[in-house]
Design an enzyme around this catalytic site. Structure first.
Site, short mmCIF file in Angstrom:
data_model
loop_
_atom_site.label_atom_id
_atom_site.label_comp_id
_atom_site.label_asym_id
_atom_site.label_seq_id
_atom_site.Cartn_x
_atom_site.Cartn_y
_atom_site.Cartn_z
N ARG A 159 35.81 52.52 41.22
CA ARG A 159 36.71 51.66 40.45
C ARG A 159 37.18 50.41 41.17
O ARG A 159 38.09 49.72 40.72
CB ARG A 159 37.92 52.48 39.98
CG ARG A 159 38.79 52.95 41.10
CD ARG A 159 39.76 54.02 40.62
NE ARG A 159 40.58 54.42 41.75
CZ ARG A 159 41.76 53.89 42.02
NH1 ARG A 159 42.29 52.99 41.24
NH2 ARG A 159 42.43 54.29 43.07
N HIS A 160 36.61 50.11 42.33
CA HIS A 160 36.98 48.88 43.05
C HIS A 160 35.81 47.92 43.13
O HIS A 160 34.71 48.30 43.50
CB HIS A 160 37.45 49.21 44.47
CG HIS A 160 38.78 49.89 44.51
ND1 HIS A 160 38.91 51.25 44.51
CD2 HIS A 160 40.04 49.38 44.54
CE1 HIS A 160 40.21 51.56 44.55
NE2 HIS A 160 40.91 50.45 44.56
N SER A 164 49.32 46.90 37.09
CA SER A 164 50.53 46.95 37.92
C SER A 164 51.45 45.85 37.43
O SER A 164 50.98 44.75 37.14
CB SER A 164 50.20 46.65 39.38
OG SER A 164 49.77 47.80 40.02
N ARG A 189 39.07 40.63 46.18
CA ARG A 189 39.60 41.63 47.11
C ARG A 189 38.47 42.08 48.04
O ARG A 189 37.43 42.56 47.56
CB ARG A 189 40.11 42.87 46.37
CG ARG A 189 41.12 42.59 45.26
CD ARG A 189 42.54 42.58 45.80
NE ARG A 189 43.47 42.06 44.80
CZ ARG A 189 44.28 42.81 44.07
NH1 ARG A 189 44.28 44.12 44.22
NH2 ARG A 189 45.11 42.27 43.20
N ARG A 220 38.35 47.46 34.44
CA ARG A 220 38.90 48.82 34.38
C ARG A 220 39.30 49.21 32.97
O ARG A 220 39.14 50.35 32.56
CB ARG A 220 40.12 48.95 35.29
CG ARG A 220 39.72 49.05 36.73
CD ARG A 220 40.81 49.69 37.53
NE ARG A 220 40.54 49.53 38.94
CZ ARG A 220 41.40 49.80 39.90
NH1 ARG A 220 42.60 50.24 39.60
NH2 ARG A 220 41.06 49.64 41.16
#
Ligand code: ATP
Ligand code: AMO
Length: 466
Positions: free
Chosen positions: A246-247, A392, A238, A440
């Site tokens: 957290r990315h 997700s 990404r 995570r």
């Protein structure tokens, strides 16, 4: 061959026995010319080794040799295990080794960019040491990451990455037992799967391409190819443009996809059983790792229920509203409202792990199935640990025409994903799945404050090295 003992297995059961260990010289302290103490560390465990000059056993030359060894050098030690009358400060093992032979196998540079002992201290220990006037350097995150191989040597980091290995292992084992097939999907792709912005573009033999933002399209295509239940463990890219706790720009995705018979709750049932079982086993099997992590980064064990709490998005919005937090009922939650909801859920239901489902359709990716009773909502869910998203998931659109129109509505260039959309021409079963961010899970299970702590060599908007 000689019999080697690991530092972690040195206990009083070995009292009076001669052992052979190999580890790093973490700290060396001479007491006059006739005595020296050497802290030897192996994979995060430490033991105190003692040299005392004694006729026919230990010479003054040996003491001199030992005290000249640079920190972090590899040493072999042969010695006798003894149990000291008082507890040993600092060492993880509560026995000592009386050195008989010592040999430096490989010397480390005398100037180290990170002192591993300092890097291993907790914030409270640092404060105390500084108050006591001790000389030490607080090791900041960038220095740790620049010299990651030294930073990795701390007991906490040894714990974190061993725990992470178990998370992957438990994910794989659980799904294999449930009849899932592990597959590999391409990381070089023609189109985006999760929407345009956060994608790394590249040239693939003169053709525009990108690094896979998820295995989403290919895992669904494997369902179209009759595998029934599949999973993937692999890198996800990404091109995040902001710098958050957290990315990452590259993380490890644990993805699964399955046929569903009646309802998307079948996918949430897997989340429930997989993660409750995983948390139980982590707590059971990884006690040493958790202890080492908690020693440097103190945290409370995760609170979770035997059966995972499920709340609808609407119920979540209502809880926030009742607490005086106004949020758009058909918008997304942001980092702050997610955290607030996490707190409210903990107060009301006593759990820090829960599923929020039936999200508004407008905030979900194009491939998400709308709710049959109300298409303002979708058959989708997110899963949270301590108020932050780890998963997700959703039921997917398996009807070609709807999929194409949803993609167009979401502003996707359908040409770039035409082979995916066309897969649904030839008959596809109802299906759904989810994606987990490995780093995570570990970060939040241990209540760590930054995802860079759970990525061995993190990639973020500012870091491509080491
Ligand atoms: P997913 O893509 O499944 O939602 P995620 O955890 O990356 O996974 P995002 O959609 O990126 O979640 O964001 C969820 C919320 O977190 C957003 O609504 C936004 O408020 C906040 N957020 C996302 N990215 C950032 C960022 N780079 N900086 C600050 N906040 C962010
Ligand atoms: P999503 O985009 O939510 O969903 O990603 C799934 C999970 O991956 C983790 N994650 C990240 N971890 C670290 N750094 C990032 N930049 C990052 N972005 C996401 C989160 C998130 O929950 N195809 C869907 C999954 C599915 O529906 O099956 C997807 O990619 O833990």
């Amino acid at each position: 061959g000689r019999v080697w003992t690991t530092v972690s297995s040195l206990t009083d059961e070995l009292k009076d026995q001669t052992v052979l260990i190999r580890g790093r010289a973490q700290a060396i302290r001479a007491v006059g010319k006739k005595m020296a103490f050497l802290t030897v560390r192996e994979k995060g465990f430490t033991v105190q080794c003692v040299l005392t000059v004694a006729p026919d056993l230990v010479s003054t030359q040996m003491v001199k040799y030992a005290t000249a060894i640079s920190k972090e050098s590899f040493v072999d030690i042969e010695g006798v295990v003894t149990v000291p009358p008082e507890a040993i400060k600092g060492a993880s093992q509560q026995v000592e080794v009386q050195v008989r032979k010592i040999h430096c196998v490989n010397r480390a540079a005398t100037v180290l960019p990170i002192n591993v002992e300092d890097a291993a201290r907790s914030e409270v220990e640092i404060e105390k040491a500084l108050e006591a006037g001790e000389q030490l350097v607080r090791v900041n995150q960038d220095t740790r990451l620049n010299y990651r191989i030294l930073d990795m040597r701390t007991p906490a980091n040894q714990g974190i990455f061993r725990l992470e290995c178990q998370v992957t292992n438990l994910f794989r084992q659980f799904l294999l037992n449930e009849d899932f097939v592990e597959i590999n999907t391409p990381k070089l792709t023609a189109g985006t799967s999760e929407g345009g912005a956060a994608v790394f573009k590249l040239e693939y033999k003169k053709q525009p391409a990108c690094l896979a933002q998820s295995p989403q399209l290919h895992k669904q295509m494997a369902i179209c190819g009759d595998f029934g239940r599949v999973f993937i463990v692999g890198p996800v890219f990404r091109a995040e443009d902001s710098y958050t706790h957290r990315h990452l720009c590259e993380f490890t995705g644990l993805d699964m996809e399955m046929e569903i018979k009646e309802h998307y709750t079948e996918v949430m049932d897997i989340v429930d059983r997989l993660f409750v079982g995983m948390f139980d086993k982590l707590n059971e099997r990884c006690q040493k790792e958790l202890e080492a992590i908690g020693k440097q980064y103190p945290f409370q064990p995760l609170k979770y229920l035997r059966k995972t709490l499920r709340l609808t998005f609407e119920e979540g919005i209502q809880m926030l509203k009742d607490a005086g937090v106004e949020v758009d009922p058909l918008g997304d939650l942001n980092t702050e409202t997610e955290r607030t909801l996490g707190k409210l859920v903990l107060e009301k239901y006593g759990t820090e792990f829960y599923i929020l489902h039936r999200y508004p359709l407008a905030v979900r990716p194009f491939y998400t199935m709308p709710c049959p009773d109300n298409d303002a909502y979708s058959n989708s869910f997110d899963v949270f640990i301590r108020g932050e998203e780890i998963i997700s998931g959703a039921q997917r659109v398996h009807v070609r025409e709807l999929l194409e129109s949803r993609a167009k509505e979401c502003g996707i260039d359908v040409k770039t994903i035409s082979t995916y959309i066309d897969s649904f021409r030839y008959g596809a079963p109802p299906h759904g799945g989810f994606g987990v961010g490995l780093e995570r899970v570990v970060m939040l299970f241990c209540a760590l404050d930054n995802i860079r702590k759970t990525s061995l060599f993190p990639r973020d908007p500012r870091r491509l090295e080491p």
